[in-house]
Design an enzyme around this catalytic site. Structure first.
Site, PDB file in Angstrom:
ATOM      1  N   ASP A  15       0.882  -1.299  -0.007  1.00 38.16           N
ATOM      2  CA  ASP A  15      -0.051  -0.005  -0.011  1.00 38.16           C
ATOM      3  C   ASP A  15       0.830   1.198   0.090  1.00 38.16           C
ATOM      4  OD1 ASP A  15       0.921   0.301   2.621  1.00 38.16           O
ATOM      5  OD2 ASP A  15      -1.077   0.297   3.648  1.00 38.16           O
ATOM      6  N   CYS A  72       3.169  -3.325   4.150  1.00 36.22           N
ATOM      7  CA  CYS A  72       2.282  -2.346   4.474  1.00 36.22           C
ATOM      8  C   CYS A  72       3.007  -1.751   5.734  1.00 36.22           C
ATOM      9  CB  CYS A  72       1.083  -2.599   4.702  1.00 36.22           C
ATOM     10  SG  CYS A  72       0.605  -3.564   6.065  1.00 36.22           S
ATOM     11  N   THR A  74       2.545  -1.744   9.100  1.00 38.48           N
ATOM     12  CA  THR A  74       3.149  -2.392  10.015  1.00 38.48           C
ATOM     13  C   THR A  74       3.357  -3.898   9.537  1.00 38.48           C
ATOM     14  OG1 THR A  74       0.540  -3.207  10.249  1.00 38.48           O
ATOM     15  CG2 THR A  74       1.530  -1.238  11.735  1.00 38.48           C
ATOM     16  N   HIS A 105      11.201 -23.717   8.104  1.00 32.99           N
ATOM     17  CA  HIS A 105      10.120 -24.486   8.831  1.00 32.99           C
ATOM     18  C   HIS A 105       8.765 -24.300   8.243  1.00 32.99           C
ATOM     19  CE1 HIS A 105      12.089 -24.499  12.846  1.00 32.99           C
ATOM     20  NE2 HIS A 105      13.016 -24.923  12.157  1.00 32.99           N
ATOM     21  N   HIS A 140       8.049 -30.579   9.100  1.00 31.74           N
ATOM     22  CA  HIS A 140       7.495 -29.261   8.833  1.00 31.74           C
ATOM     23  C   HIS A 140       6.720 -29.412   7.726  1.00 31.74           C
ATOM     24  CE1 HIS A 140      10.051 -27.400  11.791  1.00 31.74           C
ATOM     25  NE2 HIS A 140      11.364 -27.972  10.979  1.00 31.74           N
TER      26      HIS A 140
HETATM   27  C1  RB5 Z   1      -1.873   2.562   6.541  1.00 25.26           C
HETATM   28  O1  RB5 Z   1      -2.145   3.907   7.339  1.00 25.26           O
HETATM   29  C2  RB5 Z   1      -1.728   1.359   7.423  1.00 25.26           C
HETATM   30  O2  RB5 Z   1      -2.979   1.270   8.061  1.00 25.26           O
HETATM   31  C3  RB5 Z   1      -1.375   0.167   6.776  1.00 25.26           C
HETATM   32  O3  RB5 Z   1      -0.161   0.355   5.992  1.00 25.26           O
HETATM   33  C4  RB5 Z   1      -1.092  -1.071   7.626  1.00 25.26           C
HETATM   34  O4  RB5 Z   1      -0.091  -0.676   8.657  1.00 25.26           O
HETATM   35  C5  RB5 Z   1      -2.161  -1.629   8.111  1.00 25.26           C
HETATM   36  O5  RB5 Z   1      -2.232  -2.880   8.513  1.00 25.26           O
END
Ligand code: RB5
Length: 150
Positions: A15, A72, A74, A105, A140
């Site tokens: 994203d 993304c 996180t 694994h 595994h």
């Molecule tokens: C975007 O702001 C953020 O929510 C997305 O990149 C991600 O971290 C969601 O899990």
């Protein structure tokens, strides 16, 4: 040993929060003569990660790319989306050790990175480890065979 196959590109998706790291990784892959296919997004404009994760996951499932790298902010949202696909084993990794174990694994076929929480230099080391670690199989394999539902 490399898990890259000469006939299939590495898939990439992100994203907006992962766009810059995705671009860095694409430059790194190109420098290593590794072909890749980008499923978007193509800018830092705000967007929704499932719009890019689902097409990338389908390409992993149908074998047109292998493996894939997804990013993304996180790593969680895009990993959750990818792992809805029964043929996908997406692993969120923030160290080379986690990437090695995800391959050895779990036979992970998608590496997920937390774009807002990782240094690009560390991310490239993780990519390198992921792409050069083979699955151990054995016990595994029995375990990953039990992952899919439905
Ligand atoms: C975007 O702001 C953020 O929510 C997305 O990149 C991600 O971290 C969601 O899990």
């Amino acid at each position: 040993m490399s898990i890259i196959t000469s006939d299939r590109p590495v898939g990439l998706c992100s994203d907006h929060a992962g766009y810059e790291l995705k671009s860095i990784i694409e430059g790194y892959l190109t420098s290593q003569n590794i072909i890749w296919e980008d499923f978007g997004t193509d800018s830092t404009d705000s967007c929704d990660y499932p719009d890019y994760a689902h097409p990338c996951a389908l390409a992993v499932e149908n074998g047109s790319v292998y493996p894939a790298i997804a990013i993304c902010g996180t790593g969680n949202g895009i990993a959750m989306t990818l792992n809805k696909h029964q043929g996908v084993r997406a692993a969120l990794c923030w160290s080379t050790e986690l990437a090695r174990l995800a391959r050895e694994h779990n036979n992970a076929n998608v590496l997920v990175l937390p774009g807002r929480f990782i240094d690009p230099t560390v991310a490239l080391d993780i990519v390198d480890t992921f792409l050069n670690t083979e699955f151990e199989g054995g016990r595994h394999q029995r375990r990953i065979d039990k992952i899919p539902v439905g």
